[in-house]
Enzyme design. Structure first.
Site, PDB file in Angstrom:
ATOM      1  N   SER A 147      25.981 -57.938   6.864  1.00 51.79           N
ATOM      2  CA  SER A 147      26.887 -58.486   7.878  1.00 51.79           C
ATOM      3  C   SER A 147      27.356 -57.340   8.762  1.00 51.79           C
ATOM      4  O   SER A 147      27.443 -56.190   8.305  1.00 51.79           O
ATOM      5  CB  SER A 147      28.103 -59.124   7.196  1.00 51.79           C
ATOM      6  OG  SER A 147      29.095 -59.434   8.161  1.00 51.79           O
ATOM      7  N   TYR A 161      35.022 -58.479   0.908  1.00 58.37           N
ATOM      8  CA  TYR A 161      33.724 -59.029   1.334  1.00 58.37           C
ATOM      9  C   TYR A 161      32.961 -57.977   2.150  1.00 58.37           C
ATOM     10  O   TYR A 161      31.772 -57.742   1.919  1.00 58.37           O
ATOM     11  CB  TYR A 161      33.950 -60.289   2.185  1.00 58.37           C
ATOM     12  CG  TYR A 161      32.717 -60.753   2.952  1.00 58.37           C
ATOM     13  CD1 TYR A 161      31.712 -61.475   2.320  1.00 58.37           C
ATOM     14  CD2 TYR A 161      32.557 -60.448   4.315  1.00 58.37           C
ATOM     15  CE1 TYR A 161      30.580 -61.885   3.023  1.00 58.37           C
ATOM     16  CE2 TYR A 161      31.434 -60.857   5.016  1.00 58.37           C
ATOM     17  CZ  TYR A 161      30.450 -61.575   4.374  1.00 58.37           C
ATOM     18  OH  TYR A 161      29.330 -61.973   5.070  1.00 58.37           O
TER      19      TYR A 161
HETATM   20  P1  NAP Z   1      26.652 -70.805   3.931  1.00 56.30           P
HETATM   21  O1  NAP Z   1      26.432 -71.725   5.053  1.00 56.30           O
HETATM   22  O2  NAP Z   1      27.984 -70.794   3.234  1.00 56.30           O
HETATM   23  O3  NAP Z   1      25.495 -71.048   2.842  1.00 56.30           O
HETATM   24  C1  NAP Z   1      25.530 -70.310   1.662  1.00 56.30           C
HETATM   25  C2  NAP Z   1      24.324 -70.641   0.829  1.00 56.30           C
HETATM   26  O4  NAP Z   1      24.375 -69.818  -0.340  1.00 56.30           O
HETATM   27  C3  NAP Z   1      24.272 -72.069   0.357  1.00 56.30           C
HETATM   28  O5  NAP Z   1      22.917 -72.473   0.321  1.00 56.30           O
HETATM   29  C4  NAP Z   1      24.832 -71.982  -1.076  1.00 56.30           C
HETATM   30  O6  NAP Z   1      24.302 -72.968  -1.950  1.00 56.30           O
HETATM   31  C5  NAP Z   1      24.311 -70.631  -1.491  1.00 56.30           C
HETATM   32  N1  NAP Z   1      25.077 -69.997  -2.549  1.00 56.30           N
HETATM   33  C6  NAP Z   1      26.405 -69.715  -2.582  1.00 56.30           C
HETATM   34  N2  NAP Z   1      26.728 -69.109  -3.725  1.00 56.30           N
HETATM   35  C7  NAP Z   1      25.573 -69.000  -4.434  1.00 56.30           C
HETATM   36  C8  NAP Z   1      25.240 -68.474  -5.695  1.00 56.30           C
HETATM   37  N3  NAP Z   1      26.175 -67.919  -6.490  1.00 56.30           N
HETATM   38  N4  NAP Z   1      23.955 -68.555  -6.128  1.00 56.30           N
HETATM   39  C9  NAP Z   1      23.001 -69.117  -5.347  1.00 56.30           C
HETATM   40  N5  NAP Z   1      23.254 -69.629  -4.134  1.00 56.30           N
HETATM   41  C10 NAP Z   1      24.526 -69.568  -3.686  1.00 56.30           C
HETATM   42  O7  NAP Z   1      26.400 -69.263   4.358  1.00 56.30           O
HETATM   43  P2  NAP Z   1      25.708 -68.638   5.674  1.00 56.30           P
HETATM   44  O8  NAP Z   1      26.728 -68.558   6.730  1.00 56.30           O
HETATM   45  O9  NAP Z   1      24.422 -69.310   5.949  1.00 56.30           O
HETATM   46  O10 NAP Z   1      25.473 -67.140   5.175  1.00 56.30           O
HETATM   47  C11 NAP Z   1      24.259 -66.702   4.604  1.00 56.30           C
HETATM   48  C12 NAP Z   1      24.340 -65.198   4.403  1.00 56.30           C
HETATM   49  O11 NAP Z   1      24.593 -64.557   5.659  1.00 56.30           O
HETATM   50  C13 NAP Z   1      25.437 -64.735   3.466  1.00 56.30           C
HETATM   51  O12 NAP Z   1      24.983 -63.657   2.686  1.00 56.30           O
HETATM   52  C14 NAP Z   1      26.541 -64.283   4.399  1.00 56.30           C
HETATM   53  O13 NAP Z   1      27.383 -63.312   3.817  1.00 56.30           O
HETATM   54  C15 NAP Z   1      25.719 -63.722   5.543  1.00 56.30           C
HETATM   55  N6  NAP Z   1      26.451 -63.691   6.814  1.00 56.30           N
HETATM   56  C16 NAP Z   1      26.871 -64.824   7.406  1.00 56.30           C
HETATM   57  C17 NAP Z   1      27.573 -64.756   8.601  1.00 56.30           C
HETATM   58  C18 NAP Z   1      28.083 -65.968   9.331  1.00 56.30           C
HETATM   59  O14 NAP Z   1      28.851 -65.816  10.298  1.00 56.30           O
HETATM   60  N7  NAP Z   1      27.711 -67.168   8.956  1.00 56.30           N
HETATM   61  C19 NAP Z   1      27.859 -63.506   9.161  1.00 56.30           C
HETATM   62  C20 NAP Z   1      27.410 -62.369   8.529  1.00 56.30           C
HETATM   63  C21 NAP Z   1      26.709 -62.461   7.336  1.00 56.30           C
HETATM   64  P3  NAP Z   1      25.077 -74.395  -2.232  1.00 56.30           P
HETATM   65  O15 NAP Z   1      25.124 -75.109  -0.899  1.00 56.30           O
HETATM   66  O16 NAP Z   1      24.220 -75.096  -3.209  1.00 56.30           O
HETATM   67  O17 NAP Z   1      26.423 -74.024  -2.719  1.00 56.30           O
END
Ligand code: NAP
Length: 252
Positions: A147, A161
């Site tokens: 991130s 985080y």
């Molecule tokens: P999201 O929409 O919250 O989706 C998270 C995904 O991770 C879901 O498929 C969830 O599965 C799964 N998950 C959560 N805890 C888990 C665990 N313990 N074991 C296996 N799967 C797990 O997140 P996102 O925004 O797409 O983010 C994806 C990645 O990008 C993350 O690493 C996040 O830190 C990073 N990121 C995101 C942003 C942003 O602005 N969105 C910015 C920077 C970095 P379930 O649905 O089954 O719970």
């Protein structure tokens, strides 16, 4: 037409958000896709159907990446599908409610580090054992989701985080150098603020939307825009890209 031997990419946290967009982008690029999820089997199944509609194989694998045994079993279940694991996207990640350091708990820190850091370490370990030429594998590519918070530090929001993502960046650089001689390219992607459900989990939903005007590009990113970068890093087009941390953040 489907190729006779599957080249699997395993995407952790693939049921929604950036992971789901990556699953579809990878399927379009010719990958067979293993979709890991934690809780939402229905979402993972629906996505698997979309991957199959693109002519690729799909399998859904429930596992909490924070659980060592579940991660090991997940990789064994993928082995049983046949074909080879050629790609890994460590995308599963969590945030925690917005808070200052003074009120955070050790339990919260443990969960953040277990999922975001140890989960990534564990999946990299399992993948390396299969992909590395040192172990008889045929190489592969790993992409770790970090991130931009790793650089900014998320003061007053969630410094814990941000610290997990700093660890992911350092792991990415070190592992890239450790594994490149064995046929495995490791890289990272550092998204800015992307429109997904993750912000609701921290209570940052409205604030994330309002942050658009502070981003040079003047809008939040889309999951598909991050998926594009991940798919490129996985591909042979990125053959000389090793240990890179690619910011996908609209100039932030
Ligand atoms: P999201 O929409 O919250 O989706 C998270 C995904 O991770 C879901 O498929 C969830 O599965 C799964 N998950 C959560 N805890 C888990 C665990 N313990 N074991 C296996 N799967 C797990 O997140 P996102 O925004 O797409 O983010 C994806 C990645 O990008 C993350 O690493 C996040 O830190 C990073 N990121 C995101 C942003 C942003 O602005 N969105 C910015 C920077 C970095 P379930 O649905 O089954 O719970």
């Amino acid at each position: 037409m489907m190729s006779p031997v599957s080249n699997w990419v395993l995407i952790t946290g693939g049921s929604r958000g950036i992971g789901a967009a990556t699953a579809l982008r990878c399927a379009a690029a010719g990958w067979d896709v293993a979709i890991n999820y934690a809780r939402d089997a229905a979402a993972a199944d629906a996505l698997a159907g979309q991957v199959r509609a693109l002519g690729r194989r799909a399998v859904t694998l429930q596992a909490d990446v924070a659980d060592e045994d579940q991660v090991a079993t997940m990789f064994e279940r993928l082995d049983a599908q046949g074909g080879r694991l050629a790609g890994l996207v460590n995308n599963a990640g969590i945030v925690a409610p917005v808070a200052r350091l003074e009120v955070m708990t050790t339990e919260r820190w443990r969960r953040l580090f277990e999922v975001n850091v140890l989960g990534t370490l564990r999946c990299c370990q399992q993948a390396a054992r299969r992909m590395s030429t040192r172990h008889g594998g045929a190489g592969g590519a790993i992409v770790n989701l970090s991130s931009r918070a790793a650089e900014f530090g998320s003061a007053g929001i969630y410094v814990d985080y941000a610290a997990t993502k700093g660890a992911v960046d350092t792991l990415t650089k070190g592992l890239a150098r450790e594994l490149i001689g064995e046929g495995i390219r490791v890289n990272g992607v550092r998204p800015g603020i992307i429109e997904t459900d993750i912000h609701a989990a921290s209570g940052m939903g409205a604030a994330a939307a309002a942050a658009a005007s502070t981003i040079p590009i003047q809008r939040l990113g889309r999951a598909e825009e991050v998926a594009e970068a991940i798919a490129w890093l996985l591909s042979e087009a990125a053959s000389y890209t090793v240990g890179a941390l690619l910011d996908v953040a609209g100039g932030r």
